[in-house]
Write a protein that holds these residues in place. Structure first.
Motif, PDB file in Angstrom:
ATOM      1  N   LEU A 233      15.348 -21.782  28.540  1.00 15.76           N
ATOM      2  CA  LEU A 233      14.472 -20.613  28.614  1.00 15.76           C
ATOM      3  C   LEU A 233      13.148 -20.929  27.945  1.00 15.76           C
ATOM      4  O   LEU A 233      13.105 -21.286  26.770  1.00 15.76           O
ATOM      5  CB  LEU A 233      15.126 -19.430  27.892  1.00 15.76           C
ATOM      6  N   PHE A 234      12.080 -20.779  28.684  1.00 21.12           N
ATOM      7  CA  PHE A 234      10.727 -21.045  28.184  1.00 21.12           C
ATOM      8  C   PHE A 234       9.985 -19.721  28.253  1.00 21.12           C
ATOM      9  O   PHE A 234       9.561 -19.287  29.317  1.00 21.12           O
ATOM     10  CB  PHE A 234      10.070 -22.102  29.080  1.00 21.12           C
ATOM     11  N   ILE A 235       9.863 -19.047  27.111  1.00 20.08           N
ATOM     12  CA  ILE A 235       9.272 -17.714  27.129  1.00 20.08           C
ATOM     13  C   ILE A 235       7.880 -17.749  26.508  1.00 20.08           C
ATOM     14  O   ILE A 235       7.652 -18.391  25.487  1.00 20.08           O
ATOM     15  CB  ILE A 235      10.162 -16.668  26.431  1.00 20.08           C
ATOM     16  N   VAL A 236       6.955 -17.055  27.168  1.00 17.05           N
ATOM     17  CA  VAL A 236       5.558 -17.044  26.741  1.00 17.05           C
ATOM     18  C   VAL A 236       5.122 -15.595  26.577  1.00 17.05           C
ATOM     19  O   VAL A 236       5.353 -14.764  27.455  1.00 17.05           O
ATOM     20  CB  VAL A 236       4.655 -17.743  27.777  1.00 17.05           C
ATOM     21  N   GLY A 237       4.509 -15.276  25.455  1.00 19.36           N
ATOM     22  CA  GLY A 237       4.054 -13.912  25.256  1.00 19.36           C
ATOM     23  C   GLY A 237       3.370 -13.742  23.916  1.00 19.36           C
ATOM     24  O   GLY A 237       3.191 -14.702  23.165  1.00 19.36           O
ATOM     25  N   ASP A 238       2.994 -12.516  23.635  1.00 20.95           N
ATOM     26  CA  ASP A 238       2.297 -12.202  22.390  1.00 20.95           C
ATOM     27  C   ASP A 238       2.786 -10.845  21.915  1.00 20.95           C
ATOM     28  O   ASP A 238       2.485  -9.822  22.538  1.00 20.95           O
ATOM     29  CB  ASP A 238       0.783 -12.174  22.630  1.00 20.95           C
ATOM     30  N   ASP A 239       3.551 -10.835  20.826  1.00 23.68           N
ATOM     31  CA  ASP A 239       4.094  -9.577  20.322  1.00 23.68           C
ATOM     32  C   ASP A 239       2.985  -8.589  19.958  1.00 23.68           C
ATOM     33  O   ASP A 239       3.196  -7.378  19.979  1.00 23.68           O
ATOM     34  CB  ASP A 239       5.000  -9.827  19.114  1.00 23.68           C
ATOM     35  N   LYS A 289      -2.442  -5.558  10.284  1.00 17.70           N
ATOM     36  CA  LYS A 289      -1.831  -4.427   9.582  1.00 17.70           C
ATOM     37  C   LYS A 289      -0.426  -4.123  10.099  1.00 17.70           C
ATOM     38  O   LYS A 289       0.321  -3.386   9.465  1.00 17.70           O
ATOM     39  CB  LYS A 289      -2.699  -3.175   9.741  1.00 17.70           C
ATOM     40  N   ASN A 290      -0.082  -4.637  11.274  1.00 20.26           N
ATOM     41  CA  ASN A 290       1.270  -4.416  11.800  1.00 20.26           C
ATOM     42  C   ASN A 290       2.300  -5.069  10.889  1.00 20.26           C
ATOM     43  O   ASN A 290       2.117  -6.206  10.439  1.00 20.26           O
ATOM     44  CB  ASN A 290       1.403  -5.008  13.211  1.00 20.26           C
ATOM     45  N   ASN A 291       3.394  -4.359  10.666  1.00 21.63           N
ATOM     46  CA  ASN A 291       4.431  -4.888   9.777  1.00 21.63           C
ATOM     47  C   ASN A 291       5.377  -5.847  10.487  1.00 21.63           C
ATOM     48  O   ASN A 291       5.793  -6.852   9.921  1.00 21.63           O
ATOM     49  CB  ASN A 291       5.236  -3.734   9.160  1.00 21.63           C
ATOM     50  N   GLU A 292       5.731  -5.525  11.739  1.00 23.78           N
ATOM     51  CA  GLU A 292       6.708  -6.341  12.456  1.00 23.78           C
ATOM     52  C   GLU A 292       6.001  -7.168  13.521  1.00 23.78           C
ATOM     53  O   GLU A 292       5.733  -6.692  14.620  1.00 23.78           O
ATOM     54  CB  GLU A 292       7.783  -5.446  13.087  1.00 23.78           C
ATOM     55  N   ARG A 293       5.692  -8.387  13.174  1.00 21.75           N
ATOM     56  CA  ARG A 293       5.001  -9.279  14.108  1.00 21.75           C
ATOM     57  C   ARG A 293       5.172 -10.713  13.627  1.00 21.75           C
ATOM     58  O   ARG A 293       5.479 -10.964  12.468  1.00 21.75           O
ATOM     59  CB  ARG A 293       3.504  -8.953  14.197  1.00 21.75           C
ATOM     60  N   TYR A 294       4.982 -11.658  14.546  1.00 25.59           N
ATOM     61  CA  TYR A 294       4.936 -13.067  14.160  1.00 25.59           C
ATOM     62  C   TYR A 294       3.612 -13.337  13.454  1.00 25.59           C
ATOM     63  O   TYR A 294       2.557 -12.922  13.915  1.00 25.59           O
ATOM     64  CB  TYR A 294       5.043 -13.967  15.400  1.00 25.59           C
ATOM     65  N   GLU A 295       3.689 -14.018  12.342  1.00 28.41           N
ATOM     66  CA  GLU A 295       2.466 -14.377  11.617  1.00 28.41           C
ATOM     67  C   GLU A 295       1.752 -15.472  12.390  1.00 28.41           C
ATOM     68  O   GLU A 295       2.339 -16.488  12.746  1.00 28.41           O
ATOM     69  CB  GLU A 295       2.814 -14.871  10.214  1.00 28.41           C
ATOM     70  N   LYS A 296       0.480 -15.256  12.678  1.00 28.45           N
ATOM     71  CA  LYS A 296      -0.259 -16.249  13.442  1.00 28.45           C
ATOM     72  C   LYS A 296      -1.746 -16.133  13.130  1.00 28.45           C
ATOM     73  O   LYS A 296      -2.228 -15.046  12.775  1.00 28.45           O
ATOM     74  CB  LYS A 296      -0.003 -16.085  14.952  1.00 28.45           C
ATOM     75  N   HIS A 297      -2.441 -17.232  13.266  1.00 24.25           N
ATOM     76  CA  HIS A 297      -3.888 -17.227  13.042  1.00 24.25           C
ATOM     77  C   HIS A 297      -4.546 -17.843  14.266  1.00 24.25           C
ATOM     78  O   HIS A 297      -4.246 -18.976  14.654  1.00 24.25           O
ATOM     79  CB  HIS A 297      -4.246 -18.030  11.788  1.00 24.25           C
ATOM     80  N   ILE A 298      -5.424 -17.077  14.901  1.00 26.26           N
ATOM     81  CA  ILE A 298      -6.087 -17.523  16.124  1.00 26.26           C
ATOM     82  C   ILE A 298      -7.558 -17.789  15.823  1.00 26.26           C
ATOM     83  O   ILE A 298      -8.223 -16.980  15.171  1.00 26.26           O
ATOM     84  CB  ILE A 298      -5.978 -16.453  17.240  1.00 26.26           C
ATOM     85  N   VAL A 299      -8.063 -18.914  16.286  1.00 30.74           N
ATOM     86  CA  VAL A 299      -9.476 -19.243  16.086  1.00 30.74           C
ATOM     87  C   VAL A 299     -10.195 -19.208  17.430  1.00 30.74           C
ATOM     88  O   VAL A 299      -9.603 -19.471  18.477  1.00 30.74           O
ATOM     89  CB  VAL A 299      -9.656 -20.630  15.429  1.00 30.74           C
TER      90      VAL A 299
END
Length: 364
Positions: A233-239, A289-299
């Motif tokens: 399974l190769f899943i792509v998305g953004d929570d 500010k969202n509490n339930e999310r994957y931590e990520k940094h986008i440049v």
């Protein structure tokens, strides 16, 4: 476009589950299409590859981009489709169904409308009420909720159950199915008939899913069945982009994916090729500010351009006045009206602004 390291790592993934966190403008379509090409180059039969998106238009666009990527016809046998299209194909083979078995929207409306007339309900807007009831019927089915355990938010629960039973009975009596039935019946078929499940598991050995944050429970449960036992399974998305909870989407499924598949490899596509640095930083401050999310940094790949301006408004009329004033200022600076756009969340905001624009003689 040259792929970055994160994209290359995703593209070159072959076996087992992978979660790709792909923010807007991060090249996720490029990753999906190139990964399919890579699978074929590694000897995977195109017939064994399934790519799922959430809309027909997205599926067609991805298919066309993939075809342009391939330098031969080997990729023509890859399956691109929506959940509904793929699941209906499974049902079609099992039950000899055709498009004529899919209930039309006006038929659904008519069934529920007629069922409602048997109950004395105080309804202000019939069309809106019927739409809300149909939405609830869809959620009951897609979340696999026992009807006796469901409590309606639109009408007394005993009335809703009566409407639900009449709606379901009418569909069964005319051998019709709606879009939620496509999902439910496919799951029921695959759990009841191990031989049919095995046949589809053998066909779809590699499954790629776009916009995974919008998946609902019945879609997920069925995909988990199809992916066994290899779980390719190769899943792509953004929570951070999950906005379809009102349609039954469960972003928690994406958040818990690595727990369900402990050997999941995880990659963040951390470069945005669409927006400026200012827009990305403003977006990150907000969504952080969202509490339930994957931590990520986008440049941002585009560098700095123009600052993001925020204005606080007291109410909707004040907001409309400020927007009109801004439009007029841009126009005085030499920017043409047709180069401006206003985005809304609700129709109410649009109606109010339309009146203000007409009042000030601004064409729109």
């Amino acid at each position: 476009m040259q792929s970055n390291d994160a994209q290359n790592n995703a593209i070159n993934h072959i076996e087992g589950p992978m979660l790709v966190l792909a923010g807007p403008g991060s090249g996720k379509t490029t990753v999906i299409t190139r990964r399919v090409k890579r699978l074929i180059e590694q000897g995977v039969n195109p017939l064994n590859i399934l790519v799922i998106t959430f809309t027909k238009a997205a599926a067609e666009e991805m298919r066309e981009r993939f075809y342009r990527l391939m330098d031969d016809n080997r990729g023509r046998n890859v399956t691109f489709g929506t959940f509904h299209a793929v699941f209906f194909t499974i049902l079609k083979h099992a039950y000899n169904l055709s498009a004529s078995n899919i209930v039309k929207e006006e038929e659904r409306y008519s069934i529920v409308k007629n069922a409602i007339t048997r109950h004395e309900l105080d309804i202000e807007d019939e069309r809106e009420f019927v739409g809300n009831v149909l939405g609830e019927i869809g959620r009951v089915k897609s979340d696999r909720i026992a009807i006796e355990n469901y409590y309606s938010t639109n009408c007394p629960s005993d009335v809703f159950r009566s409407i639900y039973e009449e709606y379901s009975g009418k569909l069964r009596g005319s051998r019709k199915i709606d879009f939620e039935d496509m999902l439910c019946y496919t799951y029921e078929l695959l759990t009841a008939r191990r031989d049919i499940l095995s046949a589809w598991q053998s066909k779809f050995k590699y499954i790629l899913i776009d916009e995974f944050q919008d998946i609902n429970k019945i879609q997920y449960d069925t995909i988990r069945l199809l992916a066994q036992p290899e779980n390719n399974l190769f899943i792509v998305g953004d929570d951070d982009q999950s906005i379809y909870g009102f349609r039954g989407a469960k972003p928690g499924i994406m958040l818990s994916f690595p727990k369900r598949f402990p050997d999941t490899k995880q990659i963040v596509l951390g470069v945005n090729y669409r927006c400026s640095d200012e827009i990305m930083k403003a977006a990150e401050r907000l969504i952080g500010k969202n509490n339930e999310r994957y931590e990520k940094h986008i440049v941002a790949n585009k560098g700095k351009e123009q600052p993001v301006h925020m204005k606080k408004c007291e109410n909707l009329p004040d907001e409309a006045e400020k927007i009109v004033a801004q439009i007029q200022m841009y126009q005085k600076e030499g920017i043409a009206y047709q180069e401006m756009a206003v985005l809304f969340r609700t129709n109410m905001q649009m109606r109010l602004l339309a009146g203000k624009l007409m009042e000030h003689g601004v064409p729109f």
